[in-house]
Design a protein around this motif. Structure first.
Motif, PDB file in Angstrom:
ATOM      1  N   HIS A 116       0.844  -1.208   0.000  1.00 24.64           N
ATOM      2  CA  HIS A 116       0.000   0.000   0.000  1.00 24.64           C
ATOM      3  C   HIS A 116       0.879   1.257   0.000  1.00 24.64           C
ATOM      4  N   ASP A 121      -1.024   4.448  -1.918  1.00 24.00           N
ATOM      5  CA  ASP A 121      -2.466   4.320  -1.713  1.00 24.00           C
ATOM      6  C   ASP A 121      -3.031   5.299  -0.685  1.00 24.00           C
ATOM      7  N   ARG A 124      -3.968   8.378  -2.654  1.00 19.97           N
ATOM      8  CA  ARG A 124      -5.101   8.125  -3.556  1.00 19.97           C
ATOM      9  C   ARG A 124      -6.413   8.045  -2.792  1.00 19.97           C
ATOM     10  N   THR A 152      -7.346  -1.205  -4.862  1.00 22.82           N
ATOM     11  CA  THR A 152      -6.084  -1.086  -4.132  1.00 22.82           C
ATOM     12  C   THR A 152      -5.839  -2.339  -3.292  1.00 22.82           C
TER      13      THR A 152
END
Length: 168
Positions: A116, A121, A124, A152
């Protein structure tokens, strides 16, 4: 027609829509801030691990291509291990999970969280959350944010299995 007492202008339908939109944004922003506050409370009541957990995390970060391992904290009351924080991400793991997982399971969990971080992530997902707050009335924004969260997770699962294999 109602009149705005402050300046004598009539209130238009646009004014009501703006008030509703702003109220919705404020509600969702407050909900988001409460969630951040709860995560920070968990972190402040957590402990810094040592030993095997840190070694497994450092190996996972290296495999993911990270310059350094993110901080990890052990706390009670965490439903699932997670990467928390946007600007300074850290891993939160439940105290019971950390002690009950085998070394292989722990490697998979920590590799997943490092993936991640490698994929950025948190940024995002933060942007997706902001989009949901601003466009709270648009179901397509919520569906896109949900699809992003799922993708994800799937991507990190795939990367973890690719780096570690299913049975390692």
């Amino acid at each position: 027609v109602k009149v705005d007492i402050a300046n004598g202008n009539p209130l238009l339908p646009y004014d009501y829509f703006m008030a509703i939109w702003i109220a919705g944004m404020l509600f969702l922003l407050a909900r988001h801030v409460l969630g951040v506050w709860k995560i920070r409370q968990l972190r402040s009541n957590s402990q810094i691990p040592n030993g095997e957990l840190v070694r497994v995390l450092q190996a996972s970060a290296k495999r993911a291509g990270l310059r350094s391992a993110p901080p990890i904290r052990i706390a009670s009351g965490i439903k699932a291990p997670c990467l928390a924080g946007w600007l300074q991400p850290y891993i939160l793991i439940d105290r019971e999970n950390a002690s009950q997982l085998s070394k292989s399971e722990l490697q998979h969990v920590l590799q997943h969280e490092c993936e991640h971080l490698r994929r950025a992530d948190p940024t995002r997902l933060f942007v997706a959350q902001l989009a949901c707050i601003v466009a709270w009335w648009n179901p397509f924004v919520w569906m896109a944010a949900r699809a992003l969260r799922r993708s994800t997770e799937d991507a990190c699962d795939a990367a973890t299995l690719g780096r570690l294999g299913e049975h390692e």
